[in-house]
Design a protein around this motif. Structure first.
Motif, PDB file in Angstrom:
ATOM      1  N   HIS A 244       0.834  -1.208   0.000  1.00 27.27           N
ATOM      2  CA  HIS A 244       0.000   0.000   0.000  1.00 27.27           C
ATOM      3  C   HIS A 244       0.875   1.267   0.000  1.00 27.27           C
ATOM      4  CE1 HIS A 244      -3.309   2.681   1.280  1.00 27.27           C
ATOM      5  NE2 HIS A 244      -2.375   3.222   2.051  1.00 27.27           N
ATOM      6  N   TYR A 245       1.807   1.322   0.945  1.00 32.12           N
ATOM      7  CA  TYR A 245       2.652   2.524   1.018  1.00 32.12           C
ATOM      8  C   TYR A 245       3.553   2.636  -0.219  1.00 32.12           C
ATOM      9  CZ  TYR A 245       1.238   3.522   5.842  1.00 32.12           C
ATOM     10  OH  TYR A 245       0.513   3.849   6.958  1.00 32.12           O
ATOM     11  N   SER A 246       4.140   1.515  -0.630  1.00 37.38           N
ATOM     12  CA  SER A 246       5.041   1.562  -1.800  1.00 37.38           C
ATOM     13  C   SER A 246       4.279   2.103  -3.014  1.00 37.38           C
ATOM     14  CB  SER A 246       5.568   0.171  -2.146  1.00 37.38           C
ATOM     15  OG  SER A 246       6.165  -0.420  -1.029  1.00 37.38           O
ATOM     16  N   TYR A 247       3.048   1.622  -3.193  1.00 36.16           N
ATOM     17  CA  TYR A 247       2.263   2.025  -4.363  1.00 36.16           C
ATOM     18  C   TYR A 247       1.813   3.488  -4.257  1.00 36.16           C
ATOM     19  CZ  TYR A 247      -1.317   2.073  -7.935  1.00 36.16           C
ATOM     20  OH  TYR A 247      -2.060   2.398  -9.039  1.00 36.16           O
ATOM     21  N   HIS A 248       1.304   3.864  -3.075  1.00 37.05           N
ATOM     22  CA  HIS A 248       0.779   5.226  -2.926  1.00 37.05           C
ATOM     23  C   HIS A 248       1.851   6.297  -2.924  1.00 37.05           C
ATOM     24  CE1 HIS A 248      -3.006   3.290  -2.109  1.00 37.05           C
ATOM     25  NE2 HIS A 248      -3.547   4.470  -2.390  1.00 37.05           N
ATOM     26  N   LEU A 249       3.043   5.954  -2.473  1.00 40.28           N
ATOM     27  CA  LEU A 249       4.093   6.968  -2.412  1.00 40.28           C
ATOM     28  C   LEU A 249       4.815   7.115  -3.744  1.00 40.28           C
ATOM     29  CD1 LEU A 249       5.553   5.983   1.084  1.00 40.28           C
ATOM     30  CD2 LEU A 249       4.241   8.061   0.553  1.00 40.28           C
ATOM     31  N   SER A 250       4.644   6.113  -4.619  1.00 42.26           N
ATOM     32  CA  SER A 250       5.507   6.077  -5.801  1.00 42.26           C
ATOM     33  C   SER A 250       5.190   7.130  -6.857  1.00 42.26           C
ATOM     34  CB  SER A 250       5.542   4.671  -6.403  1.00 42.26           C
ATOM     35  OG  SER A 250       4.326   4.336  -6.993  1.00 42.26           O
ATOM     36  N   ALA A 251       4.203   7.979  -6.594  1.00 40.52           N
ATOM     37  CA  ALA A 251       3.960   9.086  -7.522  1.00 40.52           C
ATOM     38  C   ALA A 251       5.100  10.105  -7.441  1.00 40.52           C
ATOM     39  CB  ALA A 251       2.653   9.770  -7.162  1.00 40.52           C
ATOM     40  N   HIS A 252       5.830  10.088  -6.342  1.00 39.92           N
ATOM     41  CA  HIS A 252       6.921  11.063  -6.177  1.00 39.92           C
ATOM     42  C   HIS A 252       8.095  10.684  -7.076  1.00 39.92           C
ATOM     43  CE1 HIS A 252      10.238  13.246  -4.347  1.00 39.92           C
ATOM     44  NE2 HIS A 252       9.321  14.075  -3.838  1.00 39.92           N
ATOM     45  N   PRO A 253       8.728  11.680  -7.748  1.00 42.28           N
ATOM     46  CA  PRO A 253       9.803  11.354  -8.692  1.00 42.28           C
ATOM     47  C   PRO A 253      11.037  10.702  -8.048  1.00 42.28           C
ATOM     48  CG  PRO A 253       9.578  13.747  -8.407  1.00 42.28           C
ATOM     49  CD  PRO A 253       8.388  13.117  -7.756  1.00 42.28           C
TER      50      PRO A 253
END
Ligand SMILES: Nc1ncnc2c1ncn2[C@@H]1O[C@H](COP(=O)(O)OP(=O)(O)OP(=O)(O)O)[C@@H](O)[C@H]1O
Length: 382
Positions: free
Chosen positions: A73-82
């Motif tokens: 969940h965290y890996s996916y949701h945070l991965s919008a950051h460059p």
């Protein structure tokens, strides 16, 4: 979306629906990139789309489903950051593993790039700026990474113009009660965590990430950590603390190559009291300053080198790194059981374990020891 709503969304961990698939029918396994105690990192090609991706396969016997849900969940949701590793909406189970897909970092992690004597100041500043951006993003969502280290920073460009943070396996919301993370990198732990007894619970704070940022910057610049452990039994740490508390004006030998501006920044990041520690964003204020002092860097290297008067201190630092190597040897048996289970599972896919993460870590540290004999000619080129 307003900040508050965004923050609430990211904490709303959903149970991921996981289909069971046969990995080898969907993916062509190209290589094992790494093997930790709990997971294996595989470079694969998705057969149908011919896309190269990385699969993180986490052993079910060693990780509860809700822990996998949280990491994914965290890996996916945070991965919008460059500057955070991209994670794809692909998660499934295989025979005995929870798996999710992520982008491939062609140059591996930062521990493979930081050689004896460290990286150039320019590269370190590039790393600092991007890391601060990623960590500030996490902190704005009230999340603590908890395991910031070179191995969790992936490199996408050899000149460090693109790095990305990964591994959110230990990430929790600020204020969560946790026990010490299964982290073997003692030199990266802040003092408030070092001093805990095993299984003692503590409240997670953003400031522990700030400490680890300070250690990462030091390691990037010098090639080795400032001390073995941030506790009073470690003489390198004690010397630093005495200087930080102004009980002595003598700058600890490993900090002598730096300018007063860098020392000011690192002192505040490595502040003993978590509540007084500076935030990650403060690093930005120092990016335009010079960090390596040309006058002193030639005379004394933070990892040893030419300064005869510091040879006794350097010897003790060398010993502490040696001790660390010894501990790595000693700890191997702790992970053997889990590794054996992982091996058994992977052999089910016809995969043999060829990379021993601990042995690799040990090799890196042995090699870091060589930096005692290195001069700091690279500093001249900044
Ligand atoms: N997407 C990727 N591309 C290339 N290499 C990767 C990738 N993801 C991970 N790695 C490599 O695998 C290593 C382990 O990855 P990761 O930290 O996600 O696994 P882990 O099992 O949680 O590790 P730990 O032992 O810290 O618990 C990294 O240090 C890096 O060298």
């Amino acid at each position: 979306m307003k900040n508050k709503e965004k923050e609430m969304g990211v904490h709303n961990i959903q149970k991921t629906k996981l289909d069971d698939i046969d990995i080898s029918t969907e993916y062509d396994i190209r290589a094992t990139l790494a093997e930790g105690s709990f997971a294996r990192i595989l470079l694969v090609r998705h057969r149908r789309t011919s896309t190269k991706v990385v699969l993180k396969a986490i052993h079910m016997e060693l990780t509860a489903e809700n822990e996998f849900d949280r990491e994914y969940h965290y890996s996916y949701h945070l991965s919008a950051h460059p500057n955070i590793l991209s994670v794809y909406p692909v998660a499934f189970t295989t025979q005995n593993c929870f798996v999710f897909a992520q982008e491939y970092a062609p140059l591996g992690d930062l521990s493979g790039s930081v050689k004896a004597g460290g990286l150039s100041e320019l590269y370190c500043k590039r790393i600092a700026e991007q890391l601060v951006s990623a960590v500030t993003f996490l902190h704005s969502l009230k999340l603590v990474h908890r395991d910031l280290k070179l191995e969790n920073i992936l490199v996408f460009a050899a000149d460090m113009t693109l790095i990305k943070l990964c591994d959110f396996g230990a990430t929790v919301r600020e204020g969560t009660m946790v026990t010490k993370h299964r982290c073997i990198w003692q030199p990266f732990l802040p003092p408030e965590i070092c001093e805990l007894v095993s299984n003692e619970r503590y409240e997670c704070k953003l400031s522990s990430d700030c400490w680890q940022l300070g250690i990462i910057l030091f390691v990037c610049l010098t090639g080795c950590p400032p001390w073995q452990s941030a506790d009073i039994s470690d003489s390198d740490y004690c010397n630093f603390m005495r200087w930080q508390k102004r009980k002595t004006t003598k700058v600890p030998v490993q900090f002598r190559p730096f300018t007063s501006r860098f020392l000011r920044m690192i002192k505040r990041l490595l502040e003993r009291k978590p509540d007084k520690r500076s935030s990650a964003t403060e690093i930005i204020k120092y990016l335009r300053d010079r960090w390596i002092d040309r006058k002193t860097s030639g005379k004394t290297s933070s990892c040893g080198g030419g300064c005869a008067s510091s040879s006794v201190i350097e010897l003790s630092r060398r010993e502490s790194i040696n001790m660390y190597l010894y501990q790595l040897d000693d700890k191997t048996h702790l992970v053997d059981e889990s590794k054996n289970r992982l091996k058994k599972l992977l052999s089910g896919y016809g995969l043999e374990t060829t990379i021993d993460q601990k042995a690799m870590t040990k090799r890196v540290w042995e090699w870091l020891l060589q930096c005692d004999y290195q001069t700091t000619a690279k500093f001249e080129s900044v």
